[in-house]
Design a protein around this motif. Structure first.
Motif, PDB file in Angstrom:
ATOM      1  N   THR A 205      21.634 -14.137 -10.841  1.00  0.00           N
ATOM      2  CA  THR A 205      22.754 -13.519 -10.943  1.00  0.00           C
ATOM      3  C   THR A 205      23.811 -14.346 -11.598  1.00  0.00           C
ATOM      4  N   THR A 206      23.608 -15.683 -11.893  1.00  0.00           N
ATOM      5  CA  THR A 206      24.950 -16.602 -12.222  1.00  0.00           C
ATOM      6  C   THR A 206      24.287 -17.331 -13.221  1.00  0.00           C
ATOM      7  N   GLY A 207      22.866 -17.505 -13.480  1.00  0.00           N
ATOM      8  CA  GLY A 207      22.267 -18.419 -14.610  1.00  0.00           C
ATOM      9  C   GLY A 207      21.881 -19.753 -14.132  1.00  0.00           C
ATOM     10  N   GLU A 208      22.488 -20.173 -13.020  1.00  0.00           N
ATOM     11  CA  GLU A 208      22.222 -21.665 -12.270  1.00  0.00           C
ATOM     12  C   GLU A 208      20.991 -21.660 -11.830  1.00  0.00           C
ATOM     13  N   ASP A 209      20.188 -22.478 -12.137  1.00  0.00           N
ATOM     14  CA  ASP A 209      18.698 -22.826 -11.539  1.00  0.00           C
ATOM     15  C   ASP A 209      19.015 -24.264 -10.856  1.00  0.00           C
ATOM     16  N   ARG A 210      19.386 -24.299  -9.438  1.00  0.00           N
ATOM     17  CA  ARG A 210      19.668 -25.093  -8.482  1.00  0.00           C
ATOM     18  C   ARG A 210      18.505 -25.892  -8.496  1.00  0.00           C
ATOM     19  N   GLY A 211      17.259 -25.323  -8.486  1.00  0.00           N
ATOM     20  CA  GLY A 211      15.938 -26.057  -7.960  1.00  0.00           C
ATOM     21  C   GLY A 211      15.391 -26.751  -9.345  1.00  0.00           C
ATOM     22  N   GLN A 216      18.304 -27.980 -17.707  1.00  0.00           N
ATOM     23  CA  GLN A 216      18.893 -26.516 -17.871  1.00  0.00           C
ATOM     24  C   GLN A 216      17.701 -25.450 -18.091  1.00  0.00           C
ATOM     25  N   ALA A 217      17.892 -24.432 -17.545  1.00  0.00           N
ATOM     26  CA  ALA A 217      17.069 -23.544 -17.656  1.00  0.00           C
ATOM     27  C   ALA A 217      17.737 -22.579 -18.788  1.00  0.00           C
ATOM     28  N   PRO A 218      16.794 -21.723 -19.415  1.00  0.00           N
ATOM     29  CA  PRO A 218      17.203 -20.717 -20.260  1.00  0.00           C
ATOM     30  C   PRO A 218      17.831 -19.654 -19.523  1.00  0.00           C
ATOM     31  N   PRO A 219      18.891 -18.991 -20.353  1.00  0.00           N
ATOM     32  CA  PRO A 219      19.756 -17.946 -19.684  1.00  0.00           C
ATOM     33  C   PRO A 219      18.899 -16.857 -19.090  1.00  0.00           C
ATOM     34  N   PRO A 220      19.149 -16.248 -17.986  1.00  0.00           N
ATOM     35  CA  PRO A 220      18.307 -15.129 -17.271  1.00  0.00           C
ATOM     36  C   PRO A 220      18.208 -14.054 -18.245  1.00  0.00           C
ATOM     37  N   VAL A 277      24.211  -8.623  -6.027  1.00  0.00           N
ATOM     38  CA  VAL A 277      23.752  -8.482  -7.328  1.00  0.00           C
ATOM     39  C   VAL A 277      24.435  -8.575  -8.409  1.00  0.00           C
ATOM     40  N   THR A 278      25.843  -8.462  -8.305  1.00  0.00           N
ATOM     41  CA  THR A 278      26.768  -8.523  -9.504  1.00  0.00           C
ATOM     42  C   THR A 278      27.636  -9.538  -9.327  1.00  0.00           C
ATOM     43  N   ASN A 279      27.274 -10.411  -8.308  1.00  0.00           N
ATOM     44  CA  ASN A 279      28.169 -11.737  -8.170  1.00  0.00           C
ATOM     45  C   ASN A 279      27.754 -12.907  -9.322  1.00  0.00           C
ATOM     46  N   ARG A 280      28.765 -13.486  -9.752  1.00  0.00           N
ATOM     47  CA  ARG A 280      28.509 -14.495 -10.981  1.00  0.00           C
ATOM     48  C   ARG A 280      28.843 -15.805 -10.366  1.00  0.00           C
TER      49      ARG A 280
END
Length: 386
Positions: A205-211, A216-220, A277-280
């Motif tokens: 939902t936000t593109g952040e891969d905290r784990g 840097q993870a690729p954009p979802p 689901v729509t949260n950024r």
């Protein structure tokens, strides 16, 4: 192997396999040499898809049988692929989120390749995964497939193996950890699987891969959030909410970016799921999950592997994941590997994979070949510790 056996656009990728393979051949015995070659044939067959390959030319097409079975009055259907010689035992192949279920063409091609490699392949139909509604009933369905195979399929009596695709990884591992199944499963293969559902929702939902340990993870992929929304709708009590959200998700998956009609008419449960689901904002994800209806939150927690004692898993685990996966980041497989003893889990980071499909140029055919070789070897070892 001749170049004509591989589609032209994929030949270059396979060439990276050859130097390492030749070295392996020089250092190995006869049986290992045969397995090395067979792994290369399997790799070529995966590249060819439905087209011609060396493996297809060398092995008869497996027979596919429709199978109906009952476990404690629960009824199931499955496809059973019979190889010409089942020298690697039985493998239960679990499909991911696909409306075609066990008849998804990609899954069927994968099952035929595994059967040509000597596995008897059981592909159970799991209605939840077919209807994009993942829950604990899928855990029971997979566990029942293990129970049926162990009791009724002759080549599985030494213990079946298990292979899971994408979102089926969690249910499959949980099924393999049941008190009566844990010592039956020889090994588990997880392709593009998840580990931490909160981190997965945050990424989708936000593109952040905290784990991802700062990497840097690729954009979802834009569709992931809507596929995940559909997978949880059956937990909502209000039928109108389910209908509104399903319509929104289908429109978005079809590429319609128009306003989401019907949100104002939804009840509090539907609005809570829609807001998540729509949260950024990455910082809001945890609180939005906690605000979900209890029926949904209970299922969410039950499928979250971070909340489970993985010590109940006795089977060897083979993880295959693409570093550029835009559906489930590779950090999930890395963390899952690290959560188990070092001798129990092995991760193959294959750049030749996107999410669960082989990329067209096979940039890292060498790692894919190593993963296939490892699986073939585990299939031969009837005494794999469980």
């Amino acid at each position: 192997m001749h170049d004509d056996d591989i589609p032209h656009r994929r030949r270059c990728g396979l060439l990276v396999v050859i130097p390492g393979l030749l070295l392996g051949l020089l250092l190995s015995g006869c049986s290992a040499i045969e397995r090395h070659h067979e792994a290369l044939l399997v790799l070529g067959d995966l590249a060819a898809g439905e087209g011609p390959s060396r493996l297809k030319a060398r092995t008869p097409a497996p027979d596919r049988e429709r199978l109906a079975y009952v476990v404690e009055e629960r009824r199931y259907v499955a496809d059973l692929y019979h190889p010409s010689a089942s020298h690697r035992g039985t493998l239960i192949l679990v499909h991911g989120l696909t409306e075609a279920g066990r008849h998804d063409p990609r899954l069927m091609a994968f099952a035929r390749t595994l059967a040509r490699a000597g596995f008897t392949v059981l592909v159970p139909e799991l209605d939840g995964l077919r209807h994009f509604s993942v829950g604990t009933r899928e855990v029971q369905g997979i566990a029942d497939a293990i129970r049926h195979a162990s009791a009724e399929l002759p080549m599985a009596r030494q213990g079946p193996a298990l292979a899971a695709i994408s979102f089926a990884t969690g249910p499959a591992l949980l099924a393999a950890m049941q008190p009566d199944t844990a010592h039956r499963v020889r090994f588990v293969i997880a392709v593009g699987g998840y580990y931490d559902l909160t981190d997965l929702l945050r990424y989708a939902t936000t593109g952040e891969d905290r784990g991802g340990a700062g990497l840097q993870a690729p954009p979802p992929h834009r569709d992931v959030r809507w596929a995940m929304l559909r997978s949880q709708l059956h937990h909502l009590e209000d039928a109108d909410d389910r209908e509104h959200l399903d319509a929104i998700a289908r429109r978005r998956l079809a590429g319609d970016e128009a306003s989401d009609h019907g949100v104002a008419e939804m009840g509090p449960q539907g609005k809570a799921l829609y807001e998540l689901v729509t949260n950024r904002d990455p910082a809001r994800v945890t609180s939005l999950i906690e605000a979900l209806p209890s029926s949904l939150l209970d299922q969410f927690n039950a499928l979250d592997l971070t909340a489970r004692d993985l010590g109940s898993l006795k089977a060897r685990l083979v993880l295959v994941h693409g570093p550029d996966d835009r559906v489930i980041p590779i950090s999930h497989s890395r963390r899952l590997r690290d959560a188990l003893p070092s001798h129990q889990a092995q991760l193959f980071e294959a750049e030749g994979l996107g999410h669960v499909e082989v990329s067209s140029n096979w940039r890292d055919g060498w790692t894919l070949w190593r993963a296939i070789h490892h699986v073939l070897k585990l299939g031969e070892d009837k005494g794999t510790s469980r």
